[in-house]
Design a protein around this motif. Structure first.
Motif, PDB file in Angstrom:
ATOM      1  N   GLN A 112      30.206  48.547  40.335  1.00  0.00           N
ATOM      2  CA  GLN A 112      30.300  48.361  41.784  1.00  0.00           C
ATOM      3  C   GLN A 112      29.097  47.534  42.215  1.00  0.00           C
ATOM      4  O   GLN A 112      27.965  48.005  42.221  1.00  0.00           O
ATOM      5  CB  GLN A 112      30.300  49.721  42.496  1.00  0.00           C
ATOM      6  CG  GLN A 112      30.532  49.640  43.987  1.00  0.00           C
ATOM      7  CD  GLN A 112      30.547  51.035  44.617  1.00  0.00           C
ATOM      8  OE1 GLN A 112      30.167  52.007  43.978  1.00  0.00           O
ATOM      9  NE2 GLN A 112      30.976  51.123  45.849  1.00  0.00           N
ATOM     10  N   ASN A 157      39.110  40.472  38.420  1.00  0.00           N
ATOM     11  CA  ASN A 157      39.626  40.531  39.788  1.00  0.00           C
ATOM     12  C   ASN A 157      40.261  39.204  40.193  1.00  0.00           C
ATOM     13  O   ASN A 157      41.330  39.173  40.816  1.00  0.00           O
ATOM     14  CB  ASN A 157      38.499  40.890  40.762  1.00  0.00           C
ATOM     15  CG  ASN A 157      38.180  42.368  40.769  1.00  0.00           C
ATOM     16  OD1 ASN A 157      39.054  43.205  40.618  1.00  0.00           O
ATOM     17  ND2 ASN A 157      36.912  42.695  40.956  1.00  0.00           N
ATOM     18  N   LEU A 162      42.529  38.976  43.329  1.00  0.00           N
ATOM     19  CA  LEU A 162      41.646  39.749  44.201  1.00  0.00           C
ATOM     20  C   LEU A 162      40.339  38.990  44.393  1.00  0.00           C
ATOM     21  O   LEU A 162      40.079  37.987  43.736  1.00  0.00           O
ATOM     22  CB  LEU A 162      41.381  41.124  43.585  1.00  0.00           C
ATOM     23  CG  LEU A 162      42.637  41.972  43.305  1.00  0.00           C
ATOM     24  CD1 LEU A 162      42.269  43.206  42.488  1.00  0.00           C
ATOM     25  CD2 LEU A 162      43.318  42.375  44.600  1.00  0.00           C
ATOM     26  N   ARG A 165      34.560  39.495  42.826  1.00  0.00           N
ATOM     27  CA  ARG A 165      33.362  40.319  42.970  1.00  0.00           C
ATOM     28  C   ARG A 165      33.301  41.302  41.814  1.00  0.00           C
ATOM     29  O   ARG A 165      34.331  41.626  41.204  1.00  0.00           O
ATOM     30  CB  ARG A 165      33.375  41.093  44.297  1.00  0.00           C
ATOM     31  CG  ARG A 165      33.391  40.219  45.544  1.00  0.00           C
ATOM     32  CD  ARG A 165      33.157  41.072  46.778  1.00  0.00           C
ATOM     33  NE  ARG A 165      34.169  42.115  46.923  1.00  0.00           N
ATOM     34  CZ  ARG A 165      34.085  43.137  47.781  1.00  0.00           C
ATOM     35  NH1 ARG A 165      33.022  43.263  48.536  1.00  0.00           N
ATOM     36  NH2 ARG A 165      35.058  44.014  47.862  1.00  0.00           N
ATOM     37  N   HIS A 167      33.372  44.315  41.627  1.00  0.00           N
ATOM     38  CA  HIS A 167      33.816  45.601  42.164  1.00  0.00           C
ATOM     39  C   HIS A 167      35.080  46.043  41.432  1.00  0.00           C
ATOM     40  O   HIS A 167      36.178  45.584  41.738  1.00  0.00           O
ATOM     41  CB  HIS A 167      34.136  45.492  43.661  1.00  0.00           C
ATOM     42  CG  HIS A 167      32.931  45.415  44.537  1.00  0.00           C
ATOM     43  ND1 HIS A 167      32.492  46.464  45.295  1.00  0.00           N
ATOM     44  CD2 HIS A 167      32.057  44.408  44.760  1.00  0.00           C
ATOM     45  CE1 HIS A 167      31.402  46.105  45.961  1.00  0.00           C
ATOM     46  NE2 HIS A 167      31.132  44.865  45.654  1.00  0.00           N
ATOM     47  N   GLU A 169      36.460  48.883  41.648  1.00  0.00           N
ATOM     48  CA  GLU A 169      37.311  49.739  42.492  1.00  0.00           C
ATOM     49  C   GLU A 169      38.360  48.932  43.257  1.00  0.00           C
ATOM     50  O   GLU A 169      39.301  49.514  43.801  1.00  0.00           O
ATOM     51  CB  GLU A 169      36.463  50.584  43.448  1.00  0.00           C
ATOM     52  CG  GLU A 169      35.857  49.849  44.622  1.00  0.00           C
ATOM     53  CD  GLU A 169      34.510  49.257  44.293  1.00  0.00           C
ATOM     54  OE1 GLU A 169      33.836  48.818  45.229  1.00  0.00           O
ATOM     55  OE2 GLU A 169      34.134  49.230  43.107  1.00  0.00           O
ATOM     56  N   GLN A 170      38.221  47.597  43.311  1.00  0.00           N
ATOM     57  CA  GLN A 170      39.293  46.789  43.909  1.00  0.00           C
ATOM     58  C   GLN A 170      40.604  46.995  43.164  1.00  0.00           C
ATOM     59  O   GLN A 170      41.680  46.903  43.748  1.00  0.00           O
ATOM     60  CB  GLN A 170      38.923  45.293  43.871  1.00  0.00           C
ATOM     61  CG  GLN A 170      37.851  44.902  44.845  1.00  0.00           C
ATOM     62  CD  GLN A 170      37.672  43.388  44.928  1.00  0.00           C
ATOM     63  OE1 GLN A 170      37.345  42.860  45.989  1.00  0.00           O
ATOM     64  NE2 GLN A 170      37.888  42.693  43.828  1.00  0.00           N
ATOM     65  N   ARG A 174      41.990  50.739  44.980  1.00  0.00           N
ATOM     66  CA  ARG A 174      42.956  50.162  45.908  1.00  0.00           C
ATOM     67  C   ARG A 174      44.342  50.014  45.290  1.00  0.00           C
ATOM     68  O   ARG A 174      45.346  50.032  45.995  1.00  0.00           O
ATOM     69  CB  ARG A 174      42.439  48.819  46.403  1.00  0.00           C
ATOM     70  CG  ARG A 174      41.125  48.949  47.176  1.00  0.00           C
ATOM     71  CD  ARG A 174      40.611  47.606  47.644  1.00  0.00           C
ATOM     72  NE  ARG A 174      39.260  47.730  48.190  1.00  0.00           N
ATOM     73  CZ  ARG A 174      38.544  46.714  48.628  1.00  0.00           C
ATOM     74  NH1 ARG A 174      39.042  45.488  48.591  1.00  0.00           N
ATOM     75  NH2 ARG A 174      37.319  46.909  49.094  1.00  0.00           N
ATOM     76  N   LYS A 175      44.413  49.853  43.968  1.00  0.00           N
ATOM     77  CA  LYS A 175      45.705  49.744  43.287  1.00  0.00           C
ATOM     78  C   LYS A 175      46.115  51.060  42.618  1.00  0.00           C
ATOM     79  O   LYS A 175      47.079  51.099  41.868  1.00  0.00           O
ATOM     80  CB  LYS A 175      45.643  48.637  42.238  1.00  0.00           C
ATOM     81  CG  LYS A 175      45.328  47.254  42.804  1.00  0.00           C
ATOM     82  CD  LYS A 175      46.396  46.791  43.797  1.00  0.00           C
ATOM     83  CE  LYS A 175      46.086  45.418  44.357  1.00  0.00           C
ATOM     84  NZ  LYS A 175      47.093  44.968  45.354  1.00  0.00           N
TER      85      LYS A 175
END
Length: 323
Positions: A112, A157, A162, A165, A167, A169-170, A174-175
């Motif tokens: 993250q 990502n 996406l 970044r 991240h 957690e994207q 989120r998925k």
């Protein structure tokens, strides 16, 4: 090709999977899961109820504890944690934890790139790094640097449309509703100690746990995140409907059962052929850790990589993935 031969083509040399056998394949879109039954090795702490994330002591430093009353804990390879109000991290390697022992992983990777804070201890759940990141993460074991996986996460990502970044957690958060569909569409079997995963018909990974309880606690992390992410990206379009034979001499319930058995046998034979076609070669083993008679080794071969725990000539734990 026999079931044992199919597994032996993946783990050549000294890595024996004697006693392990393939079950009936299950498929959900691009993801195929073949259950593996085999000998149970009792006395190991399960990963969800026995292993606890104690604290995140700054970026890249994660402490885990074996909170089980008995049994050594085998820390699952590439396990990571999502926490409320804390920086999300994943591990690059496996390890042993004796009962009551805590261990600080100095070579953890932050997944993250910004935000977060310190561990609040409330809501946390674990995952296993997606297949696309595992080879790189394994290469980075022992390397200090909390941001060492951010470029790879950013690239992943971007490939999935996406924001570029670091991240994770994207995808993971989120998925998550999409990824958890694999959990409901594929069903672990009683006594299952492992699984063979294929994506789009090609070998993706081999997971072996010490016993059915350990595997059951790893199931969601493996099927939804370790392999579900790549399967979601490779998801095919809806197949054309094919009529079932329900009349004539091959019709009726007996005919359907026979057709189902033939289909299962054909799919298992096809999987064996695909595994035999995977480029093979000598597997290199590098011992990383010992606990009593257990040995933790990193496996490197032309077609796979990962880590494995052996007790003498018996495979107790394995997490091997396609390179």
């Amino acid at each position: 090709m026999t079931q044992m031969t199919a597994l032996d083509t993946l783990v050549p040399g000294p890595l024996s999977l004697a006693g392990h056998r393939l079950g009936t394949p299950q498929q959900a879109g691009a993801l195929t899961m073949v259950p593996i039954a085999g000998p149970a090795h009792p006395g190991f702490a399960p990963p969800r109820t026995g292993l606890k994330l104690s604290r995140v002591a700054g970026y890249g430093r994660v402490e885990l504890a074996n909170a089980a009353g008995a049994g050594v804990a085998i820390v699952p390879l590439h396990i990571g944690y999502i926490q409320d109000r804390a920086q999300n991290h994943a591990l690059c390697r496996s390890a042993f934890l004796a009962p009551g022992q805590s261990l600080m992983f100095e070579d953890a990777c932050c997944v993250q790139e910004s935000q977060g804070g310190y561990l609040a201890g409330a809501d946390q759940w674990f995952f296993v790094l997606p297949l696309e990141l595992r080879a790189r993460a394994l290469e980075l074991r022992g390397v200090h640097g909390y941001s060492k996986l951010w470029d790879d996460i950013s690239g992943l990502n971007a490939r999935y449309g996406l924001a570029r970044r670091g991240h994770l957690e994207q995808i993971l958060s989120r998925k998550r509703p999409v990824l958890t569909q694999f959990q409901s569409r594929l069903e672990p079997q009683p006594g299952q100690v492992g699984a063979l995963f294929l994506i789009g018909g090609g070998f993706a990974g081999l997971e072996i746990a010490p016993d059915p309880g350990y595997f059951a606690e790893m199931w969601t992390a493996l099927v939804c995140f370790a392999y579900g992410v790549a399967a979601w990206h490779a998801e095919p379009g809806p197949p054309a409907a094919e009529p079932l034979e329900t009349c004539g001499p091959r019709g009726g319930l007996a005919g359907l059962r026979g057709a189902l058995e033939r289909d299962r046998a054909a799919r298992l034979a096809e999987i064996g052929d695909r595994l035999a076609a995977v480029p093979a070669g000598p597997a290199e083993l590098h011992e990383e850790d010992r606990y009593l008679g257990l040995r933790l080794s990193t496996v490197t071969a032309p077609h796979l990589a990962g880590q494995i725990v052996t007790d003498g000539d018996r495979t107790v734990y394995a997490s091997l993935f396609a390179r």
